[in-house]
Design an enzyme around this catalytic site. Sequence first.
Site, PDB file in Angstrom:
ATOM      1  N   HIS A   7       5.954  -0.601  -2.660  1.00 25.81           N
ATOM      2  CA  HIS A   7       5.424   0.107  -3.839  1.00 25.81           C
ATOM      3  C   HIS A   7       5.472   1.618  -3.652  1.00 25.81           C
ATOM      4  O   HIS A   7       4.818   2.347  -4.399  1.00 25.81           O
ATOM      5  CB  HIS A   7       3.988  -0.349  -4.136  1.00 25.81           C
ATOM      6  N   CYS A  32      11.807  13.241  -7.547  1.00 26.96           N
ATOM      7  CA  CYS A  32      12.193  14.004  -8.751  1.00 26.96           C
ATOM      8  C   CYS A  32      12.705  13.029  -9.800  1.00 26.96           C
ATOM      9  O   CYS A  32      13.684  12.306  -9.564  1.00 26.96           O
ATOM     10  CB  CYS A  32      13.285  15.023  -8.401  1.00 26.96           C
ATOM     11  N   ALA A  61     -10.713  -7.812   7.494  1.00 30.69           N
ATOM     12  CA  ALA A  61      -9.477  -7.764   8.299  1.00 30.69           C
ATOM     13  C   ALA A  61      -9.698  -7.045   9.633  1.00 30.69           C
ATOM     14  O   ALA A  61      -9.040  -7.369  10.634  1.00 30.69           O
ATOM     15  CB  ALA A  61      -8.392  -7.054   7.501  1.00 30.69           C
ATOM     16  N   ASN A  82       0.832  -1.209   0.000  1.00 31.82           N
ATOM     17  CA  ASN A  82       0.000   0.000   0.000  1.00 31.82           C
ATOM     18  C   ASN A  82       0.864   1.257   0.000  1.00 31.82           C
ATOM     19  O   ASN A  82       1.958   1.268   0.573  1.00 31.82           O
ATOM     20  CB  ASN A  82      -0.921  -0.005   1.228  1.00 31.82           C
ATOM     21  N   LEU A 105     -10.625 -11.223   2.441  1.00 27.61           N
ATOM     22  CA  LEU A 105     -12.103 -11.263   2.425  1.00 27.61           C
ATOM     23  C   LEU A 105     -12.583 -12.580   1.812  1.00 27.61           C
ATOM     24  O   LEU A 105     -13.455 -13.256   2.308  1.00 27.61           O
ATOM     25  CB  LEU A 105     -12.632 -10.077   1.608  1.00 27.61           C
ATOM     26  N   CYS A 143      16.598  14.284 -10.673  1.00 28.51           N
ATOM     27  CA  CYS A 143      17.760  14.055  -9.773  1.00 28.51           C
ATOM     28  C   CYS A 143      17.513  12.936  -8.782  1.00 28.51           C
ATOM     29  O   CYS A 143      18.390  12.613  -7.966  1.00 28.51           O
ATOM     30  CB  CYS A 143      18.096  15.363  -9.045  1.00 28.51           C
ATOM     31  N   CYS A 147      11.442  21.027  -7.981  1.00 31.86           N
ATOM     32  CA  CYS A 147      12.228  20.143  -7.111  1.00 31.86           C
ATOM     33  C   CYS A 147      13.169  21.015  -6.277  1.00 31.86           C
ATOM     34  O   CYS A 147      13.960  21.791  -6.821  1.00 31.86           O
ATOM     35  CB  CYS A 147      13.052  19.164  -7.958  1.00 31.86           C
TER      36      CYS A 147
END
Length: 238
Positions: A108, A116, A219, A91, A202, A119, A135
């Site tokens: 992830h 950026c 959950a 997540n 689920l 850079c 940036c």
Amino acid sequence: MRIFVLTGAGISADSGLGTFRDAGGIWDKFDPMKLATPAAFAADPERVHEFYNLRRRDMLAARPNAAHVALGRLGEGLKVDGGALFLCTQNIDDLHERAGSRAVHHMHGRLSRALCSSCRATREWRADLGVTDRCAACGRVGTLRPDVVWFGEMPYGMPEIEEALARSDLFVAIGTSGAVYPAAEFVEIARMMGILTLEFNLGKSANAHLFDESVYGPAIESVPRFVARLLGTGGEGL
Ligand code: APR
């Protein structure tokens, strides 16, 4: 006991954040190839920014639920007996952190950070992000993107994740469909190493057959019960 927990969008569903592959999920409404790839960002950065700005606002408005809080408690509780929780999440929301979990491994990436693309500097970013933003590290305008891992990009922290998985005594997957690699392979790696595998979801995930035990249902009900039992502070049964 050393526990490796992998969470997916399902753990944040009860906080009102969308999952991807359930009926009516995010990828039912939006085309991931137009919003979650480097090519999509190069082709239409405004559309990609708008998609992630909406999800960042939803994240900021959401609150951690009982499953996030239970995992925060598990991390603290395991330390008492010299154990450890390695919390790896697919997540990009910050609900684990806001529920008290430390050292959350966002394989992830994180919606609360900007990267950026010129850079590679990253920084905390909780406001809308757009093509006119600059940036702070290199001064370029238009190069900032959400610090999330898109399809075709390498997930973050894989060496550390693989090392933690190899050292664990128990592998637990919570709220993930088992559809995206490399995360979907973790249960198979755990099984090959003789590690007990547990799934909280689920319904049956794509790799449900690879788990030693499965608990189906929300959950927010199953995870607090599991943590209470594990920490010896609650009733019987998973
Ligand atoms: N409690 C437990 N599980 C739930 C709940 C709930 N309240 N609600 C939904 N689920 C389950 C769904 O049944 C589904 O199996 O959570 C799973 C969510 O699966 P996906 O929507 O595929 O999300 P996830 O597995 O996290 O996706 C992995 O895909 O698109 C990429 O980068 C994205 O990180 C994401 C990755």
